[in-house]
Enzyme design. Structure first.
Site, short mmCIF file in Angstrom:
data_model
loop_
_atom_site.label_atom_id
_atom_site.label_comp_id
_atom_site.label_asym_id
_atom_site.label_seq_id
_atom_site.Cartn_x
_atom_site.Cartn_y
_atom_site.Cartn_z
N ASP A 15 4.17 -30.46 -26.78
CA ASP A 15 4.26 -29.24 -25.90
C ASP A 15 2.80 -29.08 -25.31
O ASP A 15 1.60 -29.57 -26.05
CB ASP A 15 4.40 -28.14 -26.91
N ARG A 19 0.56 -26.13 -19.55
CA ARG A 19 -0.92 -25.43 -19.62
C ARG A 19 -2.01 -26.41 -19.22
O ARG A 19 -2.99 -26.18 -18.64
CB ARG A 19 -0.74 -24.95 -21.10
N ARG A 28 2.00 -29.00 -12.52
CA ARG A 28 2.82 -29.01 -13.94
C ARG A 28 3.06 -30.38 -14.12
O ARG A 28 2.87 -30.87 -15.28
CB ARG A 28 3.90 -28.08 -13.94
N HIS A 32 2.73 -33.59 -17.16
CA HIS A 32 3.73 -34.57 -17.81
C HIS A 32 3.15 -36.06 -17.58
O HIS A 32 3.22 -36.72 -18.39
CB HIS A 32 5.06 -34.24 -16.90
N THR A 61 17.87 -29.49 -24.39
CA THR A 61 19.08 -29.11 -23.48
C THR A 61 18.33 -27.69 -22.71
O THR A 61 19.22 -27.43 -21.56
CB THR A 61 20.06 -28.89 -24.28
N ASN A 63 15.57 -27.43 -21.34
CA ASN A 63 14.83 -27.79 -20.19
C ASN A 63 15.57 -27.83 -18.80
O ASN A 63 15.02 -28.17 -17.77
CB ASN A 63 13.85 -29.00 -20.68
N ARG A 180 3.85 -29.58 -33.96
CA ARG A 180 4.01 -28.92 -32.61
C ARG A 180 2.73 -28.81 -31.84
O ARG A 180 2.14 -27.92 -32.61
CB ARG A 180 5.01 -27.83 -32.76
#
Ligand code: IPE
Ligand code: IPE
Ligand code: MG
Length: 243
Positions: A15, A19, A28, A32, A61, A63, A180
């Site tokens: 995650d 940001r 964004r 990624h 699911t 997303n 996480r």
């Protein structure tokens, strides 16, 4: 209760990509794209540390509710990542699996590459990499219940162990450690059944900045934990300062 060494099964909720990009005033999707380096580092770090099962949460699911452009980008990115790294994953003895992937939502080209990668690496045993992609923990549980009903399993025969055999990849051991990143502290529908007794660590670092050294730090933290599984701490652990 058990003393803890190297976790058999580590799962990461990757995650913080958005940001990471926002901090740099970039779209964004750049976040990624930057996540790929972290993925590769962590796979190698886990393999090197002797972790046997590594699961990575890549797309939930939920997303699908993101803007179409971001979803399309992620589909293309995952496909490119698989193509770029398939040979080395195979050479390193990594068996690749995909948890989720409800057809026909996944673009056909990506679905084909996923099938090819699973076929190519299916015989490998050094480490199993499970990519949770189009994954939802609740969906897996509901699908398992449906299979039981279709199979006319008698209510008296449904136990935790027998139920778990209807989940996808029933040979997957329970998750020992979930990491996480980005400081968020929630499950977000991730492997709900398998994380029942996992230890959790929430590093504040954003996923694109997460590297092998962060991963090793998490393994160290895990090693200092005491897992109780509902029992009471062993006397030796009390002496070491665990309460
Ligand atoms: C995780 O990063 C990647 C996916 C969910 C696909 P995010 O995209 O959720 O990044 P933040 O949480 O917005 O920073
Ligand atoms: C969870 O992250 C899913 C993945 C990392 C793939 P999200 O960023 O989608 O989760 P929420 O929305 O913060 O719960
Ligand atoms: Mg997020």
């Amino acid at each position: 209760m058990s003393s803890v060494g190297v976790p058999r099964h580590v799962a990461c909720v990757m995650d913080g990509n958005g940001r990471w990009a926002a901090l740099r005033s970039r779209p964004r999707t750049d976040g990624h794209r930057a996540a790929e380096a972290a993925v590769i580092d962590v796979i190698e770090a886990a393999r090197g540390a002797g972790v046997q099962w590594l699961s990575l949460y890549a797309f939930s699911t939920e997303n699908w509710s993101r803007p179409g452009g971001e979803v399309d980008f992620l589909m293309r990115l995952v496909r490119g990542t698989l193509r770029r790294h398939a040979p080395v994953l195979h050479a390193r003895g990594i068996r690749c699996r995909f948890l989720g992937v409800a057809y026909p939502r996944i673009p056909p080209g990506l679905a084909r590459d996923i099938a090819d990668l699973m076929e190519l690496t299916g015989g490998n045993r050094r480490m199993t990499l499970t990519v949770a992609f189009d994954h939802g923990g609740r969906r897996d549980i509901v699908e398992a219940a449906r299979s039981l009903i279709r199979g006319r399993v008698r209510a008296e025969d449904v136990t935790e162990a027998s139920f778990a055999r209807y989940l996808p990849y029933p040979d997957t051991p329970d998750v020992d450690l979930v990491i996480r990143t980005s400081g968020e502290q929630r499950i977000s529908n991730f492997m709900l059944w398998q994380v029942a007794y996992a230890e959790w660590i929430f590093p504040s670092v954003l996923w694109p900045d997460f590297r092998a050294a962060h991963f090793w730090e998490c393994l160290d933290t895990y090693r200092r934990r005491q897992r109780r599984f509902g029992g009471v701490p062993a006397p030796a652990a009390l002496e070491r300062g665990h309460r």
